[in-house]
Design a protein around this motif. Structure first.
Motif, PDB file in Angstrom:
ATOM      1  N   ARG A  22       0.826  -1.196   0.000  1.00  0.00           N
ATOM      2  CA  ARG A  22       0.000   0.000   0.000  1.00  0.00           C
ATOM      3  C   ARG A  22       0.872   1.262   0.000  1.00  0.00           C
ATOM      4  N   ARG A  23       1.878   1.271   0.886  1.00  0.00           N
ATOM      5  CA  ARG A  23       2.742   2.453   0.980  1.00  0.00           C
ATOM      6  C   ARG A  23       3.545   2.659  -0.301  1.00  0.00           C
ATOM      7  N   VAL A  25       2.826   1.643  -3.362  1.00  0.00           N
ATOM      8  CA  VAL A  25       1.955   2.052  -4.466  1.00  0.00           C
ATOM      9  C   VAL A  25       1.635   3.543  -4.355  1.00  0.00           C
ATOM     10  N   ALA A  26       1.351   3.985  -3.111  1.00  0.00           N
ATOM     11  CA  ALA A  26       1.068   5.416  -2.907  1.00  0.00           C
ATOM     12  C   ALA A  26       2.256   6.261  -3.343  1.00  0.00           C
ATOM     13  N   LEU A  27       3.453   5.789  -3.001  1.00  0.00           N
ATOM     14  CA  LEU A  27       4.660   6.524  -3.381  1.00  0.00           C
ATOM     15  C   LEU A  27       4.837   6.573  -4.895  1.00  0.00           C
ATOM     16  N   ASN A  29       2.487   6.352  -7.143  1.00  0.00           N
ATOM     17  CA  ASN A  29       1.488   7.269  -7.688  1.00  0.00           C
ATOM     18  C   ASN A  29       1.940   8.711  -7.556  1.00  0.00           C
ATOM     19  N   GLN A  30       2.470   9.018  -6.365  1.00  0.00           N
ATOM     20  CA  GLN A  30       2.941  10.364  -6.103  1.00  0.00           C
ATOM     21  C   GLN A  30       4.054  10.758  -7.077  1.00  0.00           C
ATOM     22  N   ASP A  33       2.574  11.261 -10.533  1.00  0.00           N
ATOM     23  CA  ASP A  33       1.902  12.556 -10.640  1.00  0.00           C
ATOM     24  C   ASP A  33       2.906  13.683 -10.842  1.00  0.00           C
ATOM     25  N   ASN A 110      10.488   7.744   1.845  1.00  0.00           N
ATOM     26  CA  ASN A 110      10.316   9.124   1.378  1.00  0.00           C
ATOM     27  C   ASN A 110      11.569   9.723   0.754  1.00  0.00           C
TER      28      ASN A 110
END
Ligand code: UDP
Ligand code: MG
Length: 316
Positions: A22-23, A25-27, A29-30, A33, A110
């Motif tokens: 989950r983490r 995938v979020a990264l 996507n970010q 973007d 991050n």
């Protein structure tokens, strides 16, 4: 735009996998973007290192439900370093830049965008270096530091406080593939590649779930593998001990002659004492020399496969 692949070795990690995926995938996507990576072809590649729990079924289902997620299933447990190598070998066919990270995300994801930026600026290798080891126990911190100094002493250069969280360009991974040893110690080999490098700094977190897959016994084995696959110094030490013993036999010769001249020597004592040190020294010296050659051969002949891929789920 960079095509990125994040390689994650997993051994019995069913407790962390969902959250990790989950983490990540979020990264992704970010970064997509921000137009930093190519969302079409970038991947998160989980390598199942012969887990005995639900890790593989979980990876297979994440592959179906989440974007980016791909998986490689190894036929057995080959250990962290070899599993990582399997992942890197697979990822280099998919991506320009490849990042390796542990499944427990103790390393701060991050800083990944920063790594990718440094890659885009022309660095082939970007090391993730942890600032402090405050979250590790006193014991783990000091054994790690001791190990680092021991390795340096034996002649293995590595980046301090860097484990296996790093970005490598495709050509760096290809070059890494040219190092054929079976006893892999990646953080010792990677600095040998010699391309342009950079570092990013982060604070290391605690494992958010599950237990360490590196108990003390595995850490010790890892340390011994690290030393023996890089240097034959321990065998050479036997040579020096042998030389020292022979030197002692020469000193003893002087002592024996003085004792004989004084008439204080018991009959038979001189020859015994001298032979003791001399034979001991010669034997150790010979073993050391033979060992030196065996050590050299040993380093060369290991050409076994490092892993065996059983199943693979990639993007269509
Ligand atoms: N790991 C692996 N094979 C093994 C042992 C560990 O692939 O035989 C993986 C594990 O799943 C994790 C990484 O290696 O992704 C590092 O392990 P861990 O976090 O347990 O080590 P620690 O951080 O405690 O040193
Ligand atoms: Mg860990």
């Amino acid at each position: 735009m960079t095509t990125l692949s994040i390689v994650v070795p997993c051994y019995n990690e069913e407790q962390v996998l969902n959250e990790t995926a989950r983490r990540l995938v979020a990264l992704m996507n970010q970064m997509a973007d921000a137009k930093q990576i190519d969302p079409q072809h970038s991947t998160i590649l989980f390598v199942n290192d012969g887990s005995s729990d639900q890790t593989w079924p979980l990876i297979a289902s994440l592959h179906k439900t989440l974007p980016y997620v791909c998986g490689v299933k190894l036929a057995g447990n080959v250990g962290h370093q070899n599993a990582l190598m399997a992942g890197l070998d697979t990822a280099r066919t998919l991506a320009d830049a490849i990042i390796s990270i542990d499944a427990d995300l103790q390393d701060d994801i991050n800083v990944i965008p920063e790594m990718v930026t440094l890659f885009a600026e022309g660095n082939d290798i970007v090391y993730g270096v942890r600032r402090e080891r405050t979250t590790d126990t006193w014991f783990k911190r000091n054994t790690a530091l001791g190990f680092y100094h021991l390795m340096r002493w034996w002649g293995v250069r590595s980046v301090y406080n860097h484990a296996d969280f790093r970005l490598m360009s495709r050509r760096a991974v290809e070059q890494l593939g040219q190092y054929r040893e079976r006893n892999l110690f990646l953080r010792g080999i990677v600095p040998l590649i010699g391309y342009k490098t950079a570092q990013v700094y982060y604070d290391r977190a605690e494992r958010f779930a599950g237990e360490s897959k590196y108990p003390l016994s595995k850490m010790i084995n890892f340390a011994i593998d690290g030393i023996t696959s890089f240097s034959v110094a321990p065998v050479r030490m036997i040579i020096y001990i042998g030389l020292a013993f022979i030197l002692i036999s020469v000193i003893m010769l002087g002592y024996v002659i003085v004792s004989l001249a004084n008439g204080t020597a018991v009959p038979g004592w001189s020859s015994l004492l001298l032979s003791l040190w001399f034979i001991g020294g010669s034997v150790l010296l010979s073993i050391g020399i033979v060992g030196e050659y065996i050590g050299k051969i040993y380093l060369e002949v290991k050409a076994r496969p490092r892993y065996n891929i059983e199943e693979i789920c990639l993007k269509e």
